[in-house]
Design a protein around this motif. Structure first.
Motif, mmCIF file in Angstrom:
data_model
loop_
_atom_site.group_PDB
_atom_site.id
_atom_site.type_symbol
_atom_site.label_atom_id
_atom_site.label_comp_id
_atom_site.label_asym_id
_atom_site.label_seq_id
_atom_site.Cartn_x
_atom_site.Cartn_y
_atom_site.Cartn_z
ATOM 1 N N THR A 377 -26.209 -36.606 5.591
ATOM 2 C CA THR A 377 -26.947 -36.614 4.904
ATOM 3 C C THR A 377 -28.013 -35.515 5.029
ATOM 4 O O THR A 377 -28.447 -34.739 4.146
ATOM 5 C CB THR A 377 -27.703 -37.787 5.385
ATOM 6 N N ALA A 378 -28.201 -34.913 6.754
ATOM 7 C CA ALA A 378 -28.837 -34.013 7.630
ATOM 8 C C ALA A 378 -28.375 -32.562 7.330
ATOM 9 O O ALA A 378 -29.070 -32.197 6.960
ATOM 10 C CB ALA A 378 -29.087 -34.113 8.168
ATOM 11 N N PHE A 379 -27.094 -32.146 6.743
ATOM 12 C CA PHE A 379 -26.233 -31.205 6.843
ATOM 13 C C PHE A 379 -26.164 -31.313 5.690
ATOM 14 O O PHE A 379 -25.267 -30.101 5.281
ATOM 15 C CB PHE A 379 -25.492 -30.907 7.984
ATOM 16 N N VAL A 380 -25.218 -31.973 4.658
ATOM 17 C CA VAL A 380 -24.163 -32.071 3.238
ATOM 18 C C VAL A 380 -24.928 -32.584 2.573
ATOM 19 O O VAL A 380 -25.713 -31.832 1.150
ATOM 20 C CB VAL A 380 -23.150 -32.666 3.183
ATOM 21 N N TYR A 381 -26.055 -33.874 1.944
ATOM 22 C CA TYR A 381 -25.962 -34.027 0.882
ATOM 23 C C TYR A 381 -28.028 -33.216 1.282
ATOM 24 O O TYR A 381 -27.929 -32.589 -0.519
ATOM 25 C CB TYR A 381 -27.464 -35.115 1.064
ATOM 26 N N SER A 573 -30.033 -30.424 21.713
ATOM 27 C CA SER A 573 -30.446 -29.347 21.357
ATOM 28 C C SER A 573 -30.144 -28.491 20.343
ATOM 29 O O SER A 573 -31.513 -27.338 19.515
ATOM 30 C CB SER A 573 -31.121 -28.344 22.698
ATOM 31 N N ILE A 574 -29.224 -28.770 20.014
ATOM 32 C CA ILE A 574 -28.654 -28.067 18.235
ATOM 33 C C ILE A 574 -29.316 -28.971 17.028
ATOM 34 O O ILE A 574 -29.608 -27.286 16.650
ATOM 35 C CB ILE A 574 -27.334 -27.745 18.846
ATOM 36 N N THR A 575 -29.597 -29.902 17.180
ATOM 37 C CA THR A 575 -29.394 -30.733 15.901
ATOM 38 C C THR A 575 -31.037 -30.884 15.450
ATOM 39 O O THR A 575 -31.297 -30.539 14.613
ATOM 40 C CB THR A 575 -28.540 -32.273 16.205
ATOM 41 N N THR A 576 -31.485 -30.867 16.765
ATOM 42 C CA THR A 576 -32.774 -30.532 16.526
ATOM 43 C C THR A 576 -33.393 -29.016 15.904
ATOM 44 O O THR A 576 -34.408 -29.265 15.151
ATOM 45 C CB THR A 576 -34.174 -31.448 17.500
ATOM 46 N N ALA A 577 -33.220 -28.698 16.313
ATOM 47 C CA ALA A 577 -33.548 -26.907 15.734
ATOM 48 C C ALA A 577 -33.299 -27.250 14.585
ATOM 49 O O ALA A 577 -33.589 -26.092 13.494
ATOM 50 C CB ALA A 577 -32.372 -26.222 17.315
ATOM 51 N N ALA A 578 -32.014 -27.456 13.975
ATOM 52 C CA ALA A 578 -31.443 -27.072 12.906
ATOM 53 C C ALA A 578 -32.191 -27.817 11.731
ATOM 54 O O ALA A 578 -32.980 -27.324 10.988
ATOM 55 C CB ALA A 578 -29.974 -27.090 13.371
ATOM 56 N N LEU A 579 -32.610 -29.735 12.429
ATOM 57 C CA LEU A 579 -33.313 -29.785 11.341
ATOM 58 C C LEU A 579 -34.295 -29.546 10.935
ATOM 59 O O LEU A 579 -35.466 -29.238 10.078
ATOM 60 C CB LEU A 579 -33.635 -31.641 11.718
ATOM 61 N N VAL A 580 -35.604 -28.906 12.519
ATOM 62 C CA VAL A 580 -36.722 -28.162 12.350
ATOM 63 C C VAL A 580 -36.808 -27.443 10.737
ATOM 64 O O VAL A 580 -38.000 -27.325 10.800
ATOM 65 C CB VAL A 580 -37.128 -28.679 13.190
ATOM 66 N N TYR A 581 -35.461 -26.075 11.210
ATOM 67 C CA TYR A 581 -35.819 -25.210 10.712
ATOM 68 C C TYR A 581 -35.370 -25.356 9.098
ATOM 69 O O TYR A 581 -36.006 -25.739 8.075
ATOM 70 C CB TYR A 581 -34.780 -24.440 11.022
ATOM 71 N N VAL A 606 -30.826 -22.253 16.283
ATOM 72 C CA VAL A 606 -30.133 -22.814 16.966
ATOM 73 C C VAL A 606 -28.887 -21.788 18.844
ATOM 74 O O VAL A 606 -28.859 -22.867 18.950
ATOM 75 C CB VAL A 606 -28.318 -22.777 16.162
ATOM 76 N N PHE A 607 -29.535 -20.935 18.194
ATOM 77 C CA PHE A 607 -28.618 -19.846 19.709
ATOM 78 C C PHE A 607 -29.944 -19.592 20.441
ATOM 79 O O PHE A 607 -29.673 -19.811 21.916
ATOM 80 C CB PHE A 607 -28.392 -19.150 19.279
ATOM 81 N N PHE A 608 -31.234 -19.870 19.902
ATOM 82 C CA PHE A 608 -32.728 -19.766 20.786
ATOM 83 C C PHE A 608 -33.062 -20.760 21.506
ATOM 84 O O PHE A 608 -32.842 -21.338 22.694
ATOM 85 C CB PHE A 608 -33.793 -19.111 20.173
ATOM 86 N N SER A 609 -32.564 -22.334 21.165
ATOM 87 C CA SER A 609 -32.821 -23.514 21.394
ATOM 88 C C SER A 609 -31.744 -23.783 22.251
ATOM 89 O O SER A 609 -32.503 -24.361 23.222
ATOM 90 C CB SER A 609 -33.281 -25.250 20.469
#
Length: 720
Positions: A377-381, A573-581, A606-609
């Motif tokens: 849902t988050a990264f495809v839909y 740390s990766i998924t949260t940064a991606a979702l916030v962006y 993501v890299f920074f997070s």
């Protein structure tokens, strides 16, 4: 005697419904001989349904005391105990109280350990013991009632409560309750902050994401220290080094140990590593199988809820849920079976290594089934919905029998708008609804299962009776004073076996939702803190009422689940940064069109997070290591006492005392002349002359005082 267990330590269920009477008698005779050989006393009663209840207790106290002493010496040799046990067995037992868990553990080892290690070698359902259905200790119902009543009125568990669990059920289960209690206590802050963020900051808050990530890191590092503290407190730190070989371990060759000189059986590590490489295709297979199934149901659900607009839509949207509920457990069971066979093929030497390897494989399956729907849902839909949804009309077969015309089955070519609240609703389902459903299933399903299994066994026994076996009822009437006791034992024999790994897996998966997706819905920790308060109490009830009393096992951590916590924190740390962006535009997301997503900005975020996470983890780990804890202080104190006792044993009790002086002797001209005359009569070196001028510490003190008096400045003398 209300709730008396008549001094019984263990019950062995001997079932012979599928065995001839001659074979059953011979096998039972071997069982009695094996138990007697290791100093255990037995009593036999009718167990109903073509089974016997074999009651076991310690028959030879001398043999049992010797086994306790042997166990404690083994702990000392492996560094688990800081000091050597007293050489007198009685002194050893009197010096440290034998807990109920230690007693049950040692008796269980006497029953199940191989004969070459001093045990009876009885393994249920294996080889000549195929008629042994189970071996379990009896519940202490008086304690259980008091325990449940006490916990129902408490909010937080004290360390003394955990000690009580450890003394009754062993360290492995105590570690689970300690972890859940620590997790519950730590959830107070994110629950309060999450509620405030939900009210003030809204969804996908950067501030909440940072605070939540810091909290996850702090909790994991705190729990690592807590494991050490509890290990020292319970005397099991380093107990993982004491590992017994699996009976199914197949050695390839025997070699001489270069350290001990003993002949040991080994399986080449390189060969096992090659077999472990099969985990890669297994992971790919599991991902493809479960991923395809979940993605297909996901596509069907989107088609039925957001594309199809014909009759029966309200009911058809539940079709994907039904498919997932039916097919995912079936496929997971199949993949678990493959994982188990793969684990067997890897030929692990010890049970601990075997369980750790299997746990890691099962975690892969749990990760896919638990988190993949939200990832889709988050990264495809959300980012690609406008591109993907037009192709979902391939699922129109699911609704065609109900559609009135083709238009109701066709995806709109233009004007399609994704549902921006879909992700939040999905997270709500997994963090609230699924938790409630799981709680109900844990409470009700075991009862129904137990009743159904009991009925099945009764029918099976009736069929055996018609063929000439024993009747399905009691073959021999119980003695009145034993009737109530035997009734309880027969009920406990029908209960399931408790597996603490299942409850640990639930907690770790729950932590994953908090680490990975709570930024979507900040009230996630509020839901979890309520659930975990109930979970602690329901698990206590489950152990006491719904399950056989577990055999106490030792552990010094929660095992590979700790690695899973670290992995989920890193991934969070990766998924949260991606979702916030992705959802930084007031929580609406890319609106199904990837044109608004800048790939370089997403990767940089993501890299920074991730690197901030690594830096924070290092800082928190360093800070925690600087903090003294009761466990670390106790360990230092024990090591100091060991060193002190050793010095006293070797050098005497007065090793730290000041040596006696020679106050009765006075330095005079005559004594000095006599010393000079004696030294001239024997050959002495300059070194001897040097060390003979002052014969005691008192003389050195007097000479030093005289020198100070002569050399001190005049002002100092006036001040005196």
């Amino acid at each position: 005697m209300a709730h008396s267990n008549f001094g019984v330590d263990y019950v062995i269920i001997y079932r012979f419904s599928d065995t001839s009477s001659v074979e059953a008698r011979d096998g039972f005779t071997l069982l009695m001989q094996a138990l007697a050989r290791v100093g255990l006393a037995t009593e036999v009663r009718n167990g109903d349904n073509c089974s016997l209840l074999v009651f076991v207790k310690v028959g030879s106290q001398k043999r049992f005391a010797s086994e306790v002493y042997r166990s404690r010496v083994k702990d000392w040799l492996h560094g688990v105990r800081p000091a050597e046990p007293a050489r007198e067995t009685r002194t050893t037992l009197e010096g440290q109280t034998l807990t109920e868990a230690e007693r049950f553990r040692i008796i269980h080892r006497l029953i199940t350990s191989p004969r070459k290690e001093g045990g009876a070698g009885i393994i249920p359902k294996e080889g000549q013991w195929k008629n042994i259905e189970s071996i379990f200790p009896l519940h202490d119902h008086t304690f259980n009632k008091g325990w449940i009543k006490k916990w129902s009125t408490m909010t937080f568990l004290k360390v003394e409560d955990l000690d009580q669990i450890r003394d009754r059920f062993g360290e492995k289960i105590a570690y689970y309750f300690a972890f859940t209690q620590s997790y519950f206590t730590f959830l107070i802050f994110p629950a309060a902050f999450g509620f405030a963020a939900w009210v003030i900051l809204g969804y996908f808050s950067t501030v909440y994401a940072v605070v939540n990530g810091l909290w996850c890191v702090t909790f994991v590092e705190y729990w690592k220290r807590q494991e050490i503290d509890l290990g020292v407190r319970w005397g099991v730190k380093g107990v993982a080094a004491i590992q017994e070989k699996r009976l199914d371990f197949k050695h390839e060759k025997e070699v001489r140990d270069p350290v001990t000189g003993e002949t040991v059986q080994i399986f080449p590590a390189t060969k096992r590593l090659l077999r472990q490489l099969l985990q890669v295709p297994f992971a790919i297979l599991a991902t493809l199988a479960l991923g395809t199934l979940i993605a297909t149901c996901f596509g069907i659900e989107i088609f039925l809820s957001e594309v199809y607009n014909g009759p029966g839509q309200g009911l058809l949207v539940f079709l994907p849920t039904g498919l997932l509920t039916t097919l995912v457990p079936t496929l997971t069971t199949l993949l678990t079976s493959i994982a188990t066979r793969l684990n067997d093929y890897e030929n692990w030497e010890t049970s601990a290594d075997y369980e750790s390897a299997l746990t890691r494989k099962i975690f892969v399956l749990n990760f896919i089934t638990s988190y993949l729907p939200i990832f889709l849902t988050a990264f495809v839909y959300v980012p690609f919905g406008s591109l993907v949804v037009p192709y979902l009309d391939v699922f129109n077969l699911t609704a065609r029998p109900f559609a009135e015309n083709e238009k109701q089955l066709q995806t709109p070519q233009t004007g399609f708008v994704i549902n921006p609240s879909r992700l939040r609703k999905q997270v709500f389902y997994f963090t609230v609804t699924a938790q409630i459903v799981n709680f109900v299933l844990e409470t009700i399903v075991p009862y129904i299962k137990r009743r159904s299994f009991s009925k099945y066994r009764e029918i099976k026994s009736d069929r055996a009776a018609k063929k000439g076996g024993a009747s399905s009822g009691q073959a021999i009437d119980d003695v009145p004073e034993e009737a109530e006791f035997l009734k309880r034992v027969r009920k406990e024999a029908e209960l399931d076996v408790y597996d603490v790994a299942t409850d640990l897996r639930e907690m770790v998966i729950q932590f994953g939702y908090l680490s990975l997706f709570s930024v979507v819905w900040p009230l996630t920790p509020v839901s979890f803190i309520i659930n975990n308060w109930l979970e602690l109490r329901s698990d206590a009830v489950k152990i006491c009422v719904e399950m056989q009393r577990p055999t106490p096992l030792r552990a010094d951590s929660i095992g590979p689940w700790l690695d899973s916590l670290g992995f989920l924190t890193w991934l969070g740390s990766i998924t949260t940064a991606a979702l916030v962006y992705l959802f930084s535009n007031d929580g609406l997301g890319p609106d199904g069109t990837p044109a608004s997503i800048q790939g370089w900005a997403l990767l940089l975020t993501v890299f920074f997070s991730e690197h901030v996470y690594l830096l924070v983890r290092w800082g928190v780990r360093l800070a925690v290591s600087k903090i003294d804890s009761p466990g670390i202080e106790k360990e230092r104190a024990e090591r100091f006492m060991v060193r002190k006792r050793y010095l006293q044993d070797v050098l005497g009790q007065d090793v730290m005392d000041v040596p006696p002086g020679h106050t009765e002797e006075h330095i005079t001209r005559a004594s000095l002349e006599e010393d000079a005359r004696q030294s001239s009569l024997r050959t002495t070196s300059p070194e001897d002359h040097f060390w003979s001028r002052q014969r005691s510490w008192e003389e050195s003190a007097k000479v030093g005082a005289n020198l100070i008096e002569k050399m001190a400045p005049k002002e100092s003398k006036k001040q005196q």
